[in-house]
Design a protein around this motif. Structure first.
Motif, PDB file in Angstrom:
ATOM      1  N   GLY A  20      33.330  49.871  36.390  1.00 31.93           N
ATOM      2  CA  GLY A  20      33.921  48.641  36.478  1.00 31.93           C
ATOM      3  C   GLY A  20      33.900  48.065  37.998  1.00 31.93           C
ATOM      4  N   VAL A  21      34.561  48.667  38.813  1.00 28.41           N
ATOM      5  CA  VAL A  21      35.040  48.317  40.127  1.00 28.41           C
ATOM      6  C   VAL A  21      33.402  48.186  40.766  1.00 28.41           C
ATOM      7  N   ASN A  22      32.628  49.023  40.746  1.00 34.63           N
ATOM      8  CA  ASN A  22      31.291  49.112  41.278  1.00 34.63           C
ATOM      9  C   ASN A  22      30.589  47.783  40.784  1.00 34.63           C
ATOM     10  N   LEU A  23      30.857  47.414  39.332  1.00 28.84           N
ATOM     11  CA  LEU A  23      30.189  46.140  39.123  1.00 28.84           C
ATOM     12  C   LEU A  23      30.678  44.901  39.854  1.00 28.84           C
ATOM     13  N   ARG A  24      32.006  44.927  39.592  1.00 30.47           N
ATOM     14  CA  ARG A  24      32.587  43.434  40.385  1.00 30.47           C
ATOM     15  C   ARG A  24      32.162  43.717  41.922  1.00 30.47           C
ATOM     16  N   GLN A  25      32.320  44.736  42.602  1.00 25.63           N
ATOM     17  CA  GLN A  25      31.687  44.643  43.879  1.00 25.63           C
ATOM     18  C   GLN A  25      30.371  44.382  44.148  1.00 25.63           C
ATOM     19  N   PHE A  69      28.424  29.360  45.297  1.00 23.81           N
ATOM     20  CA  PHE A  69      28.580  30.598  45.832  1.00 23.81           C
ATOM     21  C   PHE A  69      29.901  31.171  46.489  1.00 23.81           C
ATOM     22  N   ALA A  70      30.249  30.357  47.452  1.00 25.43           N
ATOM     23  CA  ALA A  70      31.457  30.722  48.051  1.00 25.43           C
ATOM     24  C   ALA A  70      32.728  30.518  47.329  1.00 25.43           C
ATOM     25  N   VAL A  71      32.862  29.851  46.537  1.00 27.62           N
ATOM     26  CA  VAL A  71      33.913  29.798  45.516  1.00 27.62           C
ATOM     27  C   VAL A  71      34.076  30.993  44.477  1.00 27.62           C
ATOM     28  N   ALA A  72      32.523  31.466  44.005  1.00 25.66           N
ATOM     29  CA  ALA A  72      32.521  32.628  43.200  1.00 25.66           C
ATOM     30  C   ALA A  72      33.059  33.857  44.208  1.00 25.66           C
ATOM     31  N   PHE A  73      32.590  33.948  45.335  1.00 29.34           N
ATOM     32  CA  PHE A  73      32.731  34.927  46.326  1.00 29.34           C
ATOM     33  C   PHE A  73      34.205  35.033  46.555  1.00 29.34           C
ATOM     34  N   VAL A  74      34.901  33.978  46.743  1.00 31.44           N
ATOM     35  CA  VAL A  74      36.432  34.220  46.883  1.00 31.44           C
ATOM     36  C   VAL A  74      36.978  34.587  45.868  1.00 31.44           C
ATOM     37  N   ALA A  75      36.535  33.865  44.775  1.00 30.53           N
ATOM     38  CA  ALA A  75      37.380  34.447  43.233  1.00 30.53           C
ATOM     39  C   ALA A  75      37.172  35.959  43.115  1.00 30.53           C
ATOM     40  N   SER A  76      35.857  36.379  43.290  1.00 30.79           N
ATOM     41  CA  SER A  76      35.764  37.678  42.987  1.00 30.79           C
ATOM     42  C   SER A  76      36.126  38.767  43.874  1.00 30.79           C
ATOM     43  N   SER A  77      36.383  38.282  45.378  1.00 30.15           N
ATOM     44  CA  SER A  77      37.079  39.014  46.187  1.00 30.15           C
ATOM     45  C   SER A  77      38.694  39.152  46.025  1.00 30.15           C
ATOM     46  N   TRP A  78      39.207  38.235  45.303  1.00 30.10           N
ATOM     47  CA  TRP A  78      40.561  38.130  44.910  1.00 30.10           C
ATOM     48  C   TRP A  78      40.750  39.125  43.837  1.00 30.10           C
ATOM     49  N   ILE A  79      39.973  39.009  42.702  1.00 30.33           N
ATOM     50  CA  ILE A  79      39.968  40.010  41.513  1.00 30.33           C
ATOM     51  C   ILE A  79      39.876  41.127  42.015  1.00 30.33           C
ATOM     52  N   GLU A  80      38.832  41.673  43.114  1.00 27.09           N
ATOM     53  CA  GLU A  80      38.506  42.943  43.450  1.00 27.09           C
ATOM     54  C   GLU A  80      39.897  43.379  44.058  1.00 27.09           C
ATOM     55  N   THR A  81      40.471  42.814  45.034  1.00 27.30           N
ATOM     56  CA  THR A  81      41.621  43.299  45.580  1.00 27.30           C
ATOM     57  C   THR A  81      43.150  43.095  45.271  1.00 27.30           C
ATOM     58  N   ILE A  82      43.042  42.335  44.226  1.00 28.05           N
ATOM     59  CA  ILE A  82      44.362  42.023  43.488  1.00 28.05           C
ATOM     60  C   ILE A  82      44.531  42.653  42.183  1.00 28.05           C
ATOM     61  N   ARG A  83      43.519  42.681  41.481  1.00 35.63           N
ATOM     62  CA  ARG A  83      43.607  43.160  40.129  1.00 35.63           C
ATOM     63  C   ARG A  83      42.744  44.359  39.870  1.00 35.63           C
ATOM     64  N   HIS A  84      42.645  45.361  40.474  1.00 42.12           N
ATOM     65  CA  HIS A  84      41.895  46.565  40.184  1.00 42.12           C
ATOM     66  C   HIS A  84      42.450  47.124  38.927  1.00 42.12           C
ATOM     67  N   PRO A  85      41.640  47.752  37.982  1.00 38.44           N
ATOM     68  CA  PRO A  85      42.078  48.282  36.859  1.00 38.44           C
ATOM     69  C   PRO A  85      42.426  49.772  37.155  1.00 38.44           C
ATOM     70  N   GLY A  86      42.962  50.385  36.045  1.00 40.97           N
ATOM     71  CA  GLY A  86      43.217  51.842  36.381  1.00 40.97           C
ATOM     72  C   GLY A  86      44.554  52.171  36.795  1.00 40.97           C
ATOM     73  N   PRO A  87      45.552  51.755  36.719  1.00 43.70           N
ATOM     74  CA  PRO A  87      46.845  52.083  37.113  1.00 43.70           C
ATOM     75  C   PRO A  87      47.193  53.590  36.939  1.00 43.70           C
ATOM     76  N   ASN A  94      50.789  49.830  39.213  1.00 43.85           N
ATOM     77  CA  ASN A  94      49.916  49.683  40.659  1.00 43.85           C
ATOM     78  C   ASN A  94      48.694  49.769  40.292  1.00 43.85           C
ATOM     79  N   ARG A  95      47.866  49.100  41.007  1.00 50.24           N
ATOM     80  CA  ARG A  95      46.245  49.153  40.960  1.00 50.24           C
ATOM     81  C   ARG A  95      45.705  49.793  42.092  1.00 50.24           C
ATOM     82  N   LEU A  96      44.609  50.520  41.683  1.00 46.58           N
ATOM     83  CA  LEU A  96      43.872  51.424  42.658  1.00 46.58           C
ATOM     84  C   LEU A  96      42.668  50.935  43.273  1.00 46.58           C
ATOM     85  N   THR A  97      42.526  51.199  44.442  1.00 42.35           N
ATOM     86  CA  THR A  97      40.998  50.898  44.937  1.00 42.35           C
ATOM     87  C   THR A  97      39.905  51.819  44.667  1.00 42.35           C
TER      88      THR A  97
END
Length: 271
Positions: A20-25, A69-87, A94-97
């Motif tokens: 899931g993380v790889n797909l979002r990145q 694209f810029a809005v989507a990039f910012v949104a996906s960056s926020w999801i990737e950095t703030i809302r990682h799955p898999g505590p 606690n979210r994991l990188t």
């Protein structure tokens, strides 16, 4: 056996989180690349047709796409950095990188191996466990092969686009100063991309990894189907032979990687 089943469940869960993380990145990088391409699509044609053709309608569309694209990039960056799955187990929220998830996966695999070592598992069960680990090895090899192949294709695409754009820009005799700067930039980009592909050899690395994966898969299929050289009745001997073949292929792959890392003069002397 219950501990082994728990380890297997944890490993499957971590692998699902990593996918899931790889797909979002990939989506995030794709949106970022879309912004860059839209900007280039505005800047380069405008410079080439400066005071010759009105690019305003096309540029308006590209600018709107770049903003999306810029809005989507910012949104996906926020999801990737703030809302990682898999505590982590035993924690709350606690979210994991991806690096932490991969580290937890390696720890879980090692823990499963440690707990399985003292067990007196019959040979058929050990054979099944070993053959079950081969698909993981194949997935890793093919994942790395696709990684290097994507890099090679990206740099080759940049070289092709840069060369064509550079040739088109140089075809104008009365080049203006902005166009001269673009020509210089395109020439530098082509030279840098060519140097990177020549130094890191992404295509050769991808080919070697894919070749190793195909060879391991060939032996694994022959083992499962009882084809030569795994057509004997002794399952333990077949397992030992399969292990030796797979390890030999791994060692050969490591040697090929080491040869690619050496300078060309050293490889010529070794050959």
């Amino acid at each position: 056996m219950a501990r082994l089943r728990a380890h297997n469940g944890r490993i499957l869960e971590l692998r699902q989180h990593i996918r899931g993380v790889n797909l979002r990145q990939r989506l995030m990088y794709g949106f970022g690349a879309g912004v860059v391409l839209c900007v280039l699509g505005v800047a380069v044609p405008t410079a080439l047709t400066w005071r010759r053709f009105d690019m305003a309608p096309i540029n308006t569309v590209l600018v709107l796409l770049a903003v999306a694209f810029a809005v989507a990039f910012v949104a996906s960056s926020w999801i990737e950095t703030i809302r990682h799955p898999g505590p982590r187990p035993g924690t709350s929220g606690n979210r994991l990188t991806r690096e932490e998830l991969e580290l937890d996966l390696e720890i879980a695999i090692e823990s499963r191996l440690i707990d399985a070592t003292p067990l007196d598992i019959p040979i058929r069960n050990r054979q099944f466990a070993f053959t079950e680990s081969i698909p993981e090895e194949l997935d890793q090899l093919r994942k790395e092969s696709r990684h290097y192949r994507r890099r090679h294709n990206l740099f080759q695409l940049l070289i092709i686009i840069g060369s064509i754009a550079n040739a088109g820009a140089q075809s104008f005799s009365d080049t203006t100063q902005p166009l001269k700067s673009i020509i210089i930039g395109l020439t530098m980009m082509v030279a840098i991309c060519a140097g990177i592909t020549g130094y890191y050899k992404f295509r050769e690395r991808s080919f070697n990894l894919q070749q190793t994966a195909d060879s391991i898969e060939e032996h694994a299929n022959a083992f499962h189907l009882g084809l030569p050289p795994y057509d004997g009745t002794d399952s333990a001997a077949n397992l030992a032979l399969l292990t030796a073949k797979v390890e030999t292929l791994r060692v050969e792959q490591s040697r090929r990687e080491q040869q690619l890392d050496q300078p060309s003069e050293t490889r010529d002397q070794a050959g």
